[in-house]
Design a protein around this motif. Structure first.
Motif, mmCIF file in Angstrom:
data_model
loop_
_atom_site.group_PDB
_atom_site.id
_atom_site.type_symbol
_atom_site.label_atom_id
_atom_site.label_comp_id
_atom_site.label_asym_id
_atom_site.label_seq_id
_atom_site.Cartn_x
_atom_site.Cartn_y
_atom_site.Cartn_z
ATOM 1 N N ILE A 108 0.860 -1.186 0.000
ATOM 2 C CA ILE A 108 0.000 0.000 0.000
ATOM 3 C C ILE A 108 0.893 1.231 0.000
ATOM 4 C CG2 ILE A 108 -1.846 1.250 1.178
ATOM 5 C CD1 ILE A 108 -2.650 -1.361 2.532
ATOM 6 N N PHE A 109 0.915 1.941 -1.113
ATOM 7 C CA PHE A 109 1.681 3.182 -1.214
ATOM 8 C C PHE A 109 0.770 4.326 -0.790
ATOM 9 C CE2 PHE A 109 4.166 0.387 -3.843
ATOM 10 C CZ PHE A 109 5.474 0.818 -3.669
ATOM 11 N N GLY A 110 1.116 4.936 0.337
ATOM 12 C CA GLY A 110 0.272 5.958 0.936
ATOM 13 C C GLY A 110 -0.231 5.466 2.279
ATOM 14 N N ALA A 111 -0.272 6.383 3.257
ATOM 15 C CA ALA A 111 -0.650 5.987 4.610
ATOM 16 C C ALA A 111 -1.770 6.864 5.158
ATOM 17 C CB ALA A 111 0.568 6.051 5.532
ATOM 18 N N GLY A 112 -2.687 7.254 4.280
ATOM 19 C CA GLY A 112 -3.806 8.091 4.682
ATOM 20 C C GLY A 112 -4.958 7.295 5.274
ATOM 21 N N HIS A 113 -6.127 7.929 5.314
ATOM 22 C CA HIS A 113 -7.296 7.322 5.949
ATOM 23 C C HIS A 113 -7.770 6.058 5.215
ATOM 24 C CE1 HIS A 113 -7.465 10.657 8.623
ATOM 25 N NE2 HIS A 113 -7.751 11.546 7.682
ATOM 26 N N ILE A 114 -7.792 6.109 3.878
ATOM 27 C CA ILE A 114 -8.242 4.942 3.111
ATOM 28 C C ILE A 114 -7.259 3.793 3.294
ATOM 29 C CG2 ILE A 114 -8.722 4.038 0.810
ATOM 30 C CD1 ILE A 114 -9.654 6.859 0.030
ATOM 31 N N ALA A 115 -5.971 4.107 3.273
ATOM 32 C CA ALA A 115 -4.943 3.075 3.451
ATOM 33 C C ALA A 115 -5.100 2.372 4.794
ATOM 34 C CB ALA A 115 -3.557 3.704 3.352
ATOM 35 N N ALA A 116 -5.432 3.137 5.840
ATOM 36 C CA ALA A 116 -5.603 2.549 7.170
ATOM 37 C C ALA A 116 -6.749 1.532 7.174
ATOM 38 C CB ALA A 116 -5.862 3.646 8.195
ATOM 39 N N ILE A 133 3.896 1.863 2.662
ATOM 40 C CA ILE A 133 5.016 2.688 2.199
ATOM 41 C C ILE A 133 4.575 4.142 2.113
ATOM 42 C CG2 ILE A 133 6.753 3.078 0.423
ATOM 43 C CD1 ILE A 133 4.902 -0.145 0.192
ATOM 44 N N ASP A 134 5.229 5.014 2.872
ATOM 45 C CA ASP A 134 4.935 6.450 2.844
ATOM 46 C C ASP A 134 6.128 7.158 3.466
ATOM 47 O OD1 ASP A 134 3.853 9.135 3.505
ATOM 48 O OD2 ASP A 134 1.927 8.233 2.954
ATOM 49 N N ASP A 135 6.550 8.278 2.869
ATOM 50 C CA ASP A 135 7.734 8.973 3.368
ATOM 51 C C ASP A 135 7.449 9.797 4.623
ATOM 52 O OD1 ASP A 135 6.158 10.730 1.919
ATOM 53 O OD2 ASP A 135 7.851 11.949 1.254
ATOM 54 N N ARG A 170 -0.621 3.780 13.777
ATOM 55 C CA ARG A 170 -1.707 3.895 12.800
ATOM 56 C C ARG A 170 -1.992 2.576 12.094
ATOM 57 N NH1 ARG A 170 -3.871 8.129 10.443
ATOM 58 N NH2 ARG A 170 -3.582 7.359 8.315
ATOM 59 N N PHE A 171 -0.957 1.728 11.983
ATOM 60 C CA PHE A 171 -1.105 0.460 11.259
ATOM 61 C C PHE A 171 -0.614 -0.700 12.123
ATOM 62 C CE2 PHE A 171 -0.739 3.783 8.069
ATOM 63 C CZ PHE A 171 -1.756 3.458 7.167
ATOM 64 N N PRO A 172 -1.308 -0.984 13.226
ATOM 65 C CA PRO A 172 -0.841 -2.051 14.138
ATOM 66 C C PRO A 172 -0.862 -3.443 13.513
ATOM 67 C CG PRO A 172 -3.047 -1.325 14.739
ATOM 68 C CD PRO A 172 -2.544 -0.354 13.711
ATOM 69 N N GLU A 173 -1.713 -3.653 12.503
ATOM 70 C CA GLU A 173 -1.839 -4.971 11.879
ATOM 71 C C GLU A 173 -0.862 -5.177 10.723
ATOM 72 O OE1 GLU A 173 -3.428 -2.013 9.628
ATOM 73 O OE2 GLU A 173 -4.283 -2.511 11.584
ATOM 74 N N ALA A 174 -0.180 -4.121 10.283
ATOM 75 C CA ALA A 174 0.737 -4.223 9.139
ATOM 76 C C ALA A 174 1.944 -5.080 9.486
ATOM 77 C CB ALA A 174 1.175 -2.840 8.694
ATOM 78 N N ASP A 175 2.406 -5.854 8.525
ATOM 79 C CA ASP A 175 3.585 -6.697 8.722
ATOM 80 C C ASP A 175 4.878 -5.894 8.604
ATOM 81 O OD1 ASP A 175 2.522 -9.677 8.702
ATOM 82 O OD2 ASP A 175 1.402 -8.587 7.178
ATOM 83 N N GLU A 176 4.832 -4.851 7.787
ATOM 84 C CA GLU A 176 6.029 -4.027 7.580
ATOM 85 C C GLU A 176 5.603 -2.606 7.237
ATOM 86 O OE1 GLU A 176 10.241 -4.110 5.018
ATOM 87 O OE2 GLU A 176 8.619 -5.498 4.530
ATOM 88 N N ILE A 177 6.358 -1.652 7.760
ATOM 89 C CA ILE A 177 6.109 -0.240 7.468
ATOM 90 C C ILE A 177 7.422 0.381 7.019
ATOM 91 C CG2 ILE A 177 5.405 1.993 8.406
ATOM 92 C CD1 ILE A 177 3.677 0.452 10.420
ATOM 93 N N ILE A 178 7.402 1.003 5.839
ATOM 94 C CA ILE A 178 8.610 1.627 5.295
ATOM 95 C C ILE A 178 8.356 3.119 5.144
ATOM 96 C CG2 ILE A 178 10.259 1.667 3.383
ATOM 97 C CD1 ILE A 178 9.443 -1.211 2.764
ATOM 98 N N ALA A 179 8.998 3.919 5.985
ATOM 99 C CA ALA A 179 8.816 5.372 5.966
ATOM 100 C C ALA A 179 9.956 6.008 5.175
ATOM 101 C CB ALA A 179 8.760 5.915 7.390
ATOM 102 N N GLU A 180 9.912 5.813 3.859
ATOM 103 C CA GLU A 180 10.954 6.349 2.974
ATOM 104 C C GLU A 180 10.335 6.778 1.649
ATOM 105 O OE1 GLU A 180 13.937 3.357 2.473
ATOM 106 O OE2 GLU A 180 14.840 3.690 4.428
#
Length: 289
Positions: A139-147, A163-165, A174-184
């Motif tokens: 998921i590219f973007g970490a807004g409301h829909i992405a959540a 994925i969101d910079d 914001r994403f407790p269920e995500a397996d990986e979060i990349i802030a780049e």
């Protein structure tokens, strides 16, 4: 003399088969399973074949395994010869169907002696198990829909990567269920990602310029599914810019955009439902092709 001829012939065949099995199937069980796991982690769908029952004379014992890919044998053996060749041929269809299968093979005396290195015929049951990598949703973007999408994707079995910079958005709170979060940034983030035919990509960034950047970076990645949010007018503009950059119309036609099944969705939650409904529909069609 005739008896001696067949005796020597049988000994020769037995030694040849033994050497052949050692070369191809002399791996330990742990090594075969390790090879299977590595293939799955690399995004490959494979078949794990196990002998589950034998009767009479058979070339291998219960529990013998081999790993087979779409291009043929990878590791291990269930004895070689006609039976193994039949199993490998059967696997081509089983891999397409994506479902395990139990098969019984009957060996005649002639097949056993000439192809399997056994004195008499027997019966062998093998189970073909299809092992697939876990499908991943990027998921590219970490807004409301992405959540909202992240939660639904996790519920239906996807491995979820955000994925969101913006670190204030792309975080575990914001994403407790995500397996990986990349802030780049997109380009750096892609260096951490392995996109395969089991990868699904959705573009939900904060603006059409960012959407265009992301889509241009992943459109040739070989992902199973790529979708981008936005109105038809906005997406037409993005597509036009990408076409001017050398992206073919054929590649653009593969993008699901506007993303999601049309259910007149308005809220982030409703839009997330429409997106995941389309992805599930795509996944099920892919399984029966």
């Amino acid at each position: 003399m005739r008896e001696y001829f067949f005796a020597y012939r049988y000994i020769y065949i037995s030694i040849t088969v033994a050497k052949w099995n050692f070369i191809r199937g002399g791996l330990k069980m742990s090594e075969i399973l390790k090879e299977a796991l590595e293939r799955i982690n690399n995004g490959e769908t494979i078949a794990l074949v196990t002998i589950v029952k034998t009767k009479g004379s058979t070339p291998r014992e219960v529990g013998a395994k081999m790993v087979v890919g779409k291009d043929g044998l990878i590791a291990g053996t269930i004895g070689g010869g006609i039976t193994e060749a039949k199993v490998i041929e059967e696997i081509k269809q089983v891999l397409k169907e994506g479902k395990g299968k139990l098969i019984t093979y009957h060996l005649t005396k002639e097949q056993a002696a000439l192809n399997e290195g056994a004195i008499c015929g027997g019966e062998m049951k093998v189970f073909i198990d299809i092992l697939q990598p876990k499908e991943e949703l990027l998921i590219f973007g970490a807004g409301h829909i992405a959540a909202c999408v992240s939660k639904l994707a996790n519920m239906v079995g996807f491995r979820v990567t955000i994925i969101d910079d913006r670190k204030e958005f792309a975080n575990q709170d914001r994403f407790p269920e995500a397996d990986e979060i990349i802030a780049e940034e997109t380009e750096k983030a892609l260096n951490h990602l392995k996109i395969t035919s089991s990868t699904y990509i959705i573009v939900l960034t904060r603006g059409h310029l960012k959407d265009e950047e992301v889509l241009g970076s992943v459109i040739k990645s070989g992902a199973a599914y790529t979708g981008m949010i936005g109105s038809r007018k906005k997406n037409a503009t993005v597509f036009q810019h990408l076409e001017e950059q050398g992206i073919s119309q054929e590649e653009l036609d593969k993008v699901y955009s506007p993303i999601g099944i049309d259910i007149n969705a308005q809220t982030p939650e409703e839009i997330a439902v429409s997106i995941m409904a389309e992805i599930i529909q795509f996944r099920r069609k892919k399984e029966i092709q």
